[in-house]
Motif scaffolding. Structure first.
Motif, PDB file in Angstrom:
ATOM      1  N   LEU A  85     -35.173  44.565  50.451  1.00 13.48           N
ATOM      2  CA  LEU A  85     -34.404  43.413  50.926  1.00 13.48           C
ATOM      3  C   LEU A  85     -33.541  43.907  52.082  1.00 13.48           C
ATOM      4  N   TYR A  86     -33.535  43.167  53.174  1.00 11.73           N
ATOM      5  CA  TYR A  86     -32.770  43.525  54.369  1.00 11.73           C
ATOM      6  C   TYR A  86     -31.474  42.720  54.356  1.00 11.73           C
ATOM      7  N   ILE A  87     -30.358  43.393  54.607  1.00 10.50           N
ATOM      8  CA  ILE A  87     -29.056  42.731  54.622  1.00 10.50           C
ATOM      9  C   ILE A  87     -28.437  42.891  56.006  1.00 10.50           C
ATOM     10  N   ASN A  88     -28.183  41.769  56.663  1.00  9.30           N
ATOM     11  CA  ASN A  88     -27.484  41.757  57.945  1.00  9.30           C
ATOM     12  C   ASN A  88     -25.986  41.764  57.696  1.00  9.30           C
ATOM     13  N   GLU A  89     -25.266  42.554  58.473  1.00 12.04           N
ATOM     14  CA  GLU A  89     -23.807  42.598  58.422  1.00 12.04           C
ATOM     15  C   GLU A  89     -23.285  42.748  56.991  1.00 12.04           C
TER      16      GLU A  89
END
Length: 145
Positions: A85-89
């Motif tokens: 899972l990619y998490i921005n900021e």
């Protein structure tokens, strides 16, 4: 949720946090202070529960070609498939990493003897990964054992 495959093992230097989660930032600061600056170096966080359920957390940094830092602890991130899972900021959302791992660890194909891996893409974004188990690798033809 996406899949990512490490094509080769990734050797890392690491510093173990004294406490989890309170000691994470300090472990990363200590590690960065010990290593020569290299803009191509990848940074990670690696964690798993010990036999008593206490989380062990290691701030980790890729070992660059030709680099030797005797005395530093090492850890090898295993090649193979991972759920991600990619998490921005992520820093704007303090619970985002723990929430991502809660979701990732619920998947049935996760390696029960694996670890949680944070891959710091840059100062704002992180990719959360968990390795997939032997059954998944065999089913998909990705088994390298």
């Amino acid at each position: 949720m996406e899949h990512y495959t490490f094509q080769k093992d990734v050797a890392t230097y690491c510093v173990t946090a004294d406490y989890f989660p309170e000691g994470i930032a300090e472990a990363h600061r200590q590690l960065q202070a010990l290593l020569p600056k290299n803009d191509r170096r990848d940074f990670f966080g690696i964690s798993w529960p010990d036999k008593n359920g206490i989380i062990i957390y290691k701030a980790a940094a890729e070992i660059m070609e030709g680099e030797s830092m005797p005395g530093l602890e090492t850890f090898v991130i295993k090649n193979g498939p991972y759920n991600t899972l990619y998490i921005n900021e992520y820093q704007k959302h303090p619970d985002s990493i723990s929430h991502a791992f809660e979701l990732l660890l619920k998947e049935h194909e996760v390696d029960p003897h694996g670890y949680c891996l944070e891959w710091y893409i840059n100062e704002r974004d992180v990719k959360c990964l968990v390795p997939l188990g032997k059954e998944y690798r065999e089913f998909t033809g990705l088994n390298k054992e």
